[in-house]
Design a protein around this motif. Sequence first.
Motif, PDB file in Angstrom:
ATOM      1  N   GLN A  89      16.898   6.427   0.108  1.00  0.00           N
ATOM      2  CA  GLN A  89      17.926   5.855  -0.757  1.00  0.00           C
ATOM      3  C   GLN A  89      17.533   6.032  -2.225  1.00  0.00           C
ATOM      4  N   LYS A  90      18.424   6.599  -3.006  1.00  0.00           N
ATOM      5  CA  LYS A  90      18.171   6.760  -4.425  1.00  0.00           C
ATOM      6  C   LYS A  90      18.488   5.463  -5.159  1.00  0.00           C
ATOM      7  N   GLY A  91      17.754   5.219  -6.239  1.00  0.00           N
ATOM      8  CA  GLY A  91      17.954   3.991  -7.015  1.00  0.00           C
ATOM      9  C   GLY A  91      16.622   3.473  -7.508  1.00  0.00           C
ATOM     10  N   TYR A  92      16.326   3.702  -8.757  1.00  0.00           N
ATOM     11  CA  TYR A  92      14.995   3.391  -9.280  1.00  0.00           C
ATOM     12  C   TYR A  92      14.661   1.915  -9.243  1.00  0.00           C
ATOM     13  N   SER A  93      15.669   1.032  -9.285  1.00  0.00           N
ATOM     14  CA  SER A  93      15.418  -0.412  -9.367  1.00  0.00           C
ATOM     15  C   SER A  93      15.462  -1.097  -8.000  1.00  0.00           C
ATOM     16  N   LYS A  94      15.506  -0.324  -6.926  1.00  0.00           N
ATOM     17  CA  LYS A  94      15.784  -0.886  -5.608  1.00  0.00           C
ATOM     18  C   LYS A  94      14.702  -1.831  -5.091  1.00  0.00           C
ATOM     19  N   LEU A  95      13.482  -1.765  -5.642  1.00  0.00           N
ATOM     20  CA  LEU A  95      12.402  -2.636  -5.171  1.00  0.00           C
ATOM     21  C   LEU A  95      12.138  -3.804  -6.121  1.00  0.00           C
ATOM     22  N   TRP A  96      12.859  -3.873  -7.222  1.00  0.00           N
ATOM     23  CA  TRP A  96      12.571  -4.892  -8.226  1.00  0.00           C
ATOM     24  C   TRP A  96      12.743  -6.314  -7.698  1.00  0.00           C
ATOM     25  N   ASN A  97      13.756  -6.545  -6.872  1.00  0.00           N
ATOM     26  CA  ASN A  97      13.979  -7.890  -6.355  1.00  0.00           C
ATOM     27  C   ASN A  97      12.804  -8.341  -5.495  1.00  0.00           C
ATOM     28  N   ALA A  98      12.314  -7.445  -4.634  1.00  0.00           N
ATOM     29  CA  ALA A  98      11.165  -7.787  -3.783  1.00  0.00           C
ATOM     30  C   ALA A  98       9.913  -8.013  -4.616  1.00  0.00           C
ATOM     31  N   ILE A  99       9.732  -7.205  -5.668  1.00  0.00           N
ATOM     32  CA  ILE A  99       8.577  -7.391  -6.556  1.00  0.00           C
ATOM     33  C   ILE A  99       8.668  -8.721  -7.276  1.00  0.00           C
ATOM     34  N   SER A 100       9.859  -9.083  -7.724  1.00  0.00           N
ATOM     35  CA  SER A 100      10.057 -10.372  -8.401  1.00  0.00           C
ATOM     36  C   SER A 100       9.674 -11.531  -7.495  1.00  0.00           C
ATOM     37  N   LYS A 101      10.081 -11.459  -6.225  1.00  0.00           N
ATOM     38  CA  LYS A 101       9.737 -12.520  -5.276  1.00  0.00           C
ATOM     39  C   LYS A 101       8.229 -12.588  -5.054  1.00  0.00           C
ATOM     40  N   LEU A 102       7.584 -11.421  -5.000  1.00  0.00           N
ATOM     41  CA  LEU A 102       6.129 -11.404  -4.835  1.00  0.00           C
ATOM     42  C   LEU A 102       5.447 -12.019  -6.058  1.00  0.00           C
ATOM     43  N   ASN A 103       5.920 -11.689  -7.247  1.00  0.00           N
ATOM     44  CA  ASN A 103       5.353 -12.275  -8.462  1.00  0.00           C
ATOM     45  C   ASN A 103       5.482 -13.791  -8.454  1.00  0.00           C
ATOM     46  N   GLN A 104       6.614 -14.299  -7.967  1.00  0.00           N
ATOM     47  CA  GLN A 104       6.813 -15.749  -7.929  1.00  0.00           C
ATOM     48  C   GLN A 104       5.824 -16.419  -6.983  1.00  0.00           C
ATOM     49  N   ARG A 105       5.425 -15.732  -5.934  1.00  0.00           N
ATOM     50  CA  ARG A 105       4.432 -16.302  -5.020  1.00  0.00           C
ATOM     51  C   ARG A 105       3.114 -16.580  -5.733  1.00  0.00           C
ATOM     52  N   PHE A 106       2.830 -15.779  -6.772  1.00  0.00           N
ATOM     53  CA  PHE A 106       1.594 -15.941  -7.534  1.00  0.00           C
ATOM     54  C   PHE A 106       1.804 -16.746  -8.810  1.00  0.00           C
ATOM     55  N   GLY A 107       2.991 -17.338  -8.958  1.00  0.00           N
ATOM     56  CA  GLY A 107       3.273 -18.118 -10.156  1.00  0.00           C
ATOM     57  C   GLY A 107       3.408 -17.272 -11.400  1.00  0.00           C
ATOM     58  N   LEU A 108       3.780 -15.998 -11.226  1.00  0.00           N
ATOM     59  CA  LEU A 108       3.927 -15.079 -12.355  1.00  0.00           C
ATOM     60  C   LEU A 108       5.395 -14.974 -12.763  1.00  0.00           C
ATOM     61  N   GLN A 109       5.623 -14.301 -13.869  1.00  0.00           N
ATOM     62  CA  GLN A 109       6.970 -14.163 -14.396  1.00  0.00           C
ATOM     63  C   GLN A 109       7.885 -13.475 -13.386  1.00  0.00           C
ATOM     64  N   ASN A 110       9.101 -13.979 -13.277  1.00  0.00           N
ATOM     65  CA  ASN A 110      10.071 -13.498 -12.309  1.00  0.00           C
ATOM     66  C   ASN A 110      10.723 -12.206 -12.800  1.00  0.00           C
ATOM     67  N   ARG A 111      10.067 -11.097 -12.551  1.00  0.00           N
ATOM     68  CA  ARG A 111      10.630  -9.790 -12.892  1.00  0.00           C
ATOM     69  C   ARG A 111      10.006  -8.722 -12.002  1.00  0.00           C
ATOM     70  N   GLY A 112      10.677  -7.589 -11.922  1.00  0.00           N
ATOM     71  CA  GLY A 112      10.242  -6.520 -11.042  1.00  0.00           C
ATOM     72  C   GLY A 112       9.134  -5.675 -11.624  1.00  0.00           C
ATOM     73  N   HIS A 113       8.051  -6.310 -11.995  1.00  0.00           N
ATOM     74  CA  HIS A 113       6.971  -5.657 -12.723  1.00  0.00           C
ATOM     75  C   HIS A 113       5.691  -5.827 -11.911  1.00  0.00           C
ATOM     76  N   LEU A 114       5.371  -4.840 -11.073  1.00  0.00           N
ATOM     77  CA  LEU A 114       4.227  -4.953 -10.170  1.00  0.00           C
ATOM     78  C   LEU A 114       2.901  -4.994 -10.907  1.00  0.00           C
ATOM     79  N   GLU A 115       2.879  -4.480 -12.112  1.00  0.00           N
ATOM     80  CA  GLU A 115       1.644  -4.461 -12.886  1.00  0.00           C
ATOM     81  C   GLU A 115       1.111  -5.869 -13.148  1.00  0.00           C
ATOM     82  N   GLN A 116       1.988  -6.881 -13.099  1.00  0.00           N
ATOM     83  CA  GLN A 116       1.541  -8.262 -13.294  1.00  0.00           C
ATOM     84  C   GLN A 116       0.490  -8.661 -12.262  1.00  0.00           C
ATOM     85  N   ILE A 117       0.567  -8.048 -11.078  1.00  0.00           N
ATOM     86  CA  ILE A 117      -0.407  -8.357 -10.027  1.00  0.00           C
ATOM     87  C   ILE A 117      -1.518  -7.324  -9.985  1.00  0.00           C
ATOM     88  N   ILE A 118      -1.165  -6.053  -9.770  1.00  0.00           N
ATOM     89  CA  ILE A 118      -2.211  -5.076  -9.477  1.00  0.00           C
ATOM     90  C   ILE A 118      -3.027  -4.682 -10.697  1.00  0.00           C
TER      91      ILE A 118
END
Length: 326
Positions: A141-170
């Motif tokens: 499936q094409k769409g560069y932002s397609k994983l942002w929602n899942a990344i945002s939820k993962l960030n929230q699990r760590f108490g991080l800012q709610n955005r599709g930015h995986l760099e906040q964790i890794i």
Amino acid sequence: MNYHELVPQAFDLSAYRFGIPQKSGVMTIIPIFGANLDNKHKFSPPLSGLKLTQVRGYGNMEITNHSQGIAIVPLHMGYIQDKAQNHALCRSAFIAEGQKLMFEDACCVQSGQGGFLEEREQWFFILPLLLREEALKLQGQKGYSKLWNAISKLNQRFGLQNRGHLEQIISRKRAFLTQYQSRFELLPGQTGALFILGDKLAGIEITPNTTYFQEVWMSLVCFCYGVAAMHLETNEIPQQITPFSATNLAELRQQLVESRQQIYAEVQSNLANTPLEKFEVTKEEKFLDLQLKTVEGTNFAGEFVEEQGNLVYASVFAKSEYVLSA
């Protein structure tokens, strides 16, 4: 020990043997040693053999195989890079030696500009375990932002800012995550591993040869399974370390033997309690005698490669709901 009958299988593991389990915190790793150690020149290692050569816009990654061998691109491989958005793949693929492949179904894992690393610090990773189920569903499936929602939820699990930015964790948690590399020992001849988190089998990772596994090892133990382990240790399963009570060398030796036997028993129990799976297998791609297949079950999913019926590569992971269930 023989764990073959206790591991959910969509492929034949009879040619592999398992090593002594290693445990640290909530993570247990069981080394796997393969029978096909003579193919190290046939298959390209992912770090030294592959190179991200272009990001065309968002969601398009071009990877070049500049080695003398066939490249099996690691499932869910991504890159932290300089002067371009960070991207990851939703699937595996084959790349012939000297060839390049544009992945038009890649996903951007950085919803905002900024926070780039310097060029000398560029590195690749494997998507965190808790993102892999969603990423696999999005392959093709094409769409560069397609994983942002899942990344945002993962960030929230760590108490991080709610955005599709995986760099906040890794990246920002990198100092903690890279501890897992020193907690576990990569063994000579090792070509794969079983990963257990808490009391759940979390992943089966098998590679074509020792060089391949050595180069993907840090990405798996630190960034794929390490992120999930960090979450469990921080939020779900607080760790209490009880030191040995031995007062002399003989007592210490005995307690070490007992500790090892306890770990064996835990692993045996964890694998025995893994639910039986009925896998749906889909053929995705063929290259010479190699076949890439996607596997989907109730609690596990992933991809694997066979050559004339023999297993060459596998990355099969537990789904988030199963790993995090009580």
